[in-house]
Design a protein around this motif. Structure first.
Motif, PDB file in Angstrom:
ATOM      1  N   ARG A   1      61.909  56.722  51.335  1.00 28.55           N
ATOM      2  CA  ARG A   1      62.441  57.695  50.566  1.00 28.55           C
ATOM      3  C   ARG A   1      62.891  59.047  51.363  1.00 28.55           C
ATOM      4  O   ARG A   1      63.825  59.647  51.183  1.00 28.55           O
ATOM      5  CB  ARG A   1      61.383  58.212  49.711  1.00 28.55           C
ATOM      6  CG  ARG A   1      60.971  57.211  48.733  1.00 28.55           C
ATOM      7  CD  ARG A   1      60.085  57.858  47.425  1.00 28.55           C
ATOM      8  NE  ARG A   1      59.781  56.860  46.453  1.00 28.55           N
ATOM      9  CZ  ARG A   1      58.496  56.049  46.181  1.00 28.55           C
ATOM     10  NH1 ARG A   1      57.559  56.314  47.403  1.00 28.55           N
ATOM     11  NH2 ARG A   1      58.497  55.190  45.310  1.00 28.55           N
TER      12      ARG A   1
ATOM     13  N   TYR B   1      66.157  58.161  52.648  1.00 27.61           N
ATOM     14  CA  TYR B   1      67.158  58.252  51.658  1.00 27.61           C
ATOM     15  C   TYR B   1      67.478  59.368  51.616  1.00 27.61           C
ATOM     16  O   TYR B   1      68.786  59.715  51.304  1.00 27.61           O
ATOM     17  CB  TYR B   1      66.362  57.687  50.455  1.00 27.61           C
ATOM     18  CG  TYR B   1      67.415  57.678  49.331  1.00 27.61           C
ATOM     19  CD1 TYR B   1      68.646  56.630  49.114  1.00 27.61           C
ATOM     20  CD2 TYR B   1      67.271  58.734  48.326  1.00 27.61           C
ATOM     21  CE1 TYR B   1      69.526  56.728  47.880  1.00 27.61           C
ATOM     22  CE2 TYR B   1      67.978  58.463  47.106  1.00 27.61           C
ATOM     23  CZ  TYR B   1      69.359  57.706  47.024  1.00 27.61           C
ATOM     24  OH  TYR B   1      69.952  57.818  46.048  1.00 27.61           O
ATOM     25  N   GLU B   2      66.884  60.610  51.525  1.00 26.62           N
ATOM     26  CA  GLU B   2      67.186  61.876  51.402  1.00 26.62           C
ATOM     27  C   GLU B   2      68.016  62.386  52.584  1.00 26.62           C
ATOM     28  O   GLU B   2      68.761  63.245  52.664  1.00 26.62           O
ATOM     29  CB  GLU B   2      65.697  62.801  51.475  1.00 26.62           C
ATOM     30  CG  GLU B   2      64.890  62.403  50.207  1.00 26.62           C
ATOM     31  CD  GLU B   2      63.663  63.335  50.075  1.00 26.62           C
ATOM     32  OE1 GLU B   2      63.478  63.992  51.001  1.00 26.62           O
ATOM     33  OE2 GLU B   2      63.143  63.409  49.008  1.00 26.62           O
ATOM     34  N   GLN B   3      67.755  61.839  53.696  1.00 23.43           N
ATOM     35  CA  GLN B   3      68.518  62.210  54.717  1.00 23.43           C
ATOM     36  C   GLN B   3      69.910  61.080  54.899  1.00 23.43           C
ATOM     37  O   GLN B   3      70.748  61.525  55.894  1.00 23.43           O
ATOM     38  CB  GLN B   3      67.789  61.709  56.099  1.00 23.43           C
ATOM     39  CG  GLN B   3      66.509  62.532  56.334  1.00 23.43           C
ATOM     40  CD  GLN B   3      65.628  62.219  57.509  1.00 23.43           C
ATOM     41  OE1 GLN B   3      66.106  61.332  58.178  1.00 23.43           O
ATOM     42  NE2 GLN B   3      64.476  62.916  57.550  1.00 23.43           N
TER      43      GLN B   3
END
Length: 437
Positions: free
Chosen positions: A178, A181-183
């Motif tokens: 996660r 994924y944010e990066q």
């Protein structure tokens, strides 16, 4: 990069967490469970009762040697009689004293019964021995059943720890994904994949907990332990040094101690003794007799004498059932067939026990070979994990490679513990087959 290193550091912790019991229950050894079942098992109590009943039958059979004593007392009203000629003419009344009484006492002491009494006692003793063997057989069955429950609890407890470690590791992977994924360096599909993995692992954990609950209930109930007892297997059972032994030694132990063979031998002896009892019916019976009688009035005189007549006697009584010469043949033939069947069942039991011991001995030795293989697998899995962890820390391996290596290590360690448990299981199976459990 710091998160990845944190993940790499937490995975070994997850691996090691399987060796710690998170339940504050006291450890119960298998021998303690056997002792509890000996006194509390509801499945074993009927066998003890049957054994006590068979022992009482010996006393009943011995009582057959005691004298038979019969006493009788009678009070009666006697009506008047009459006399006639043989042609029924010349009818005349014959007054009789109306109050009648009778008192008798008879004693018979068997002296010779053709061996029937002796055979009856010996038959009762054989049945008592058979009841004891039946108790041993039931005890062995219960103990082996308890052993299976106990070792299964150990296996599933170990499997639960493995699943919990996998869930712990998968959650850390999800957190890392996660964050990636944010990066923008991870795909939503990867997250979905691990969420599905988490769901499957959690479902497996529910099933394992349910299985452990069933196994614990079965073990506690069978052993007669108090409700609410939670069995925590003794981990030192894996460190026991168990004897190997050659097959012929196990075979010899089985031939001497197997309760099933002892029961089969008892059946042969019981049927042979039943034959002897039938044969004894063809012999005369001799006994000492004594008696005393008091009767009144004396009706054999005309007119009757209103007095009591008392007399006593002693002597020897001899009886012989002539019909036994042609009636006992069929019974004797039936008993001989029953004896032959018992002998054939004994031979079949010998064969079954021998085959069982051979198969269990082979599996026992195979379990040692499996242990060696699993020890090598653990060594290779640990080496692979260390290599993958190093490459992962250097960004030379994927997160999936890291998780696969951790899963392989966890699975190898689980299989190693199970391999050790299998050695214990087949050892107790050999003890069960040989009647030494």
């Amino acid at each position: 990069m710091n998160n990845l290193r944190l993940l790499a550091g937490l995975l070994p912790v997850a691996l090691l967490s399987g060796g710690v019991c998170s339940y504050g229950q006291s450890v119960i050894t298998l021998e303690e469970i056997f002792e509890a079942a000996e006194t509390n098992s509801a499945q074993l109590r009927p066998s003890f009762t049957a054994q006590t009943e068979a022992e009482r039958e010996i006393s009943v059979a011995r009582a057959g040697r005691l004298p038979d004593i019969n006493a009788s007392l009678s009070l009666s009203y006697i009506g008047n009689g009459f006399t006639t000629e043989r042609s029924f003419s010349d009818y005349q009344k014959a007054p009789i004293p109306h109050f009648g009484n009778g008192l008798s006492l008879n004693v018979t002491q068997p002296v010779y019964t053709g061996g029937a009494q002796t055979y009856a006692i010996e038959l009762a003793e054989l049945k008592s021995t058979a009841a004891r063997y039946a108790t041993d057989f039931q005890r062995n069955n219960i103990r082996f059943q308890l052993t299976g429950f106990y070792l299964d609890i150990y296996k599933y407890t170990n499997l639960r720890r493995v699943i919990e470690s996998n869930i712990f590791a998968a959650r850390k992977v999800l957190e890392e994904m996660r964050a990636r994924y944010e990066q923008g360096t991870a795909l939503q599909n990867d997250i979905t994949r691990y969420e599905l993995l988490m769901s499957n692992l959690e479902l497996q954990l529910v099933r394992i907990n349910n299985t452990l609950n069933i196994l614990n209930t079965n073990l506690v109930t069978t052993a007669g332990l108090s409700d609410g007892t939670v069995i925590v297997p003794d981990s030192t059972i894996l460190a026991r040094s168990l004897p190997m032994g050659e097959e012929h030694r196990w075979q010899q132990e089985a031939m001497e101690n197997s309760p099933s063979l002892s029961l089969a031998r008892s059946a042969v002896d019981i049927n042979r003794k039943a034959e002897a009892i039938v044969r004894s019916e063809r012999l005369p019976k001799i006994g000492l007799q004594a008696g005393w009688t008091l009767d009144g009035p004396i009706l054999v005189e005309v007119p009757p004498i209103n007095r009591n007549l008392s007399y006593w006697y002693v002597g020897i009584g001899i009886s012989y059932n002539i019909s036994s010469l042609y009636k006992s043949n069929r019974s004797l033939t039936k008993k001989r067939i029953a004896t032959q069947r018992a002998i054939e069942e004994l031979n079949a039991a010998h064969e079954n026990v021998s085959l069982t011991v051979r198969a269990d001995h082979i599996r026992y030795l195979e379990a040692y070979e499996t242990l060696k293989t699993q020890e090598k697998s653990v060594e290779l899995a640990q080496r692979n994990y260390r290599t993958t962890s190093t490459r992962y820390s250097a960004d030379m391996a994927l997160i999936t490679d890291m998780l696969d290596a951790a899963n392989a290590k966890l699975d190898a360690e689980r299989q190693l513990v199970n391999a050790r448990i299998d050695i214990i299981y087949y050892y107790y199976k050999l003890l069960f087959a040989t009647g030494k459990i």
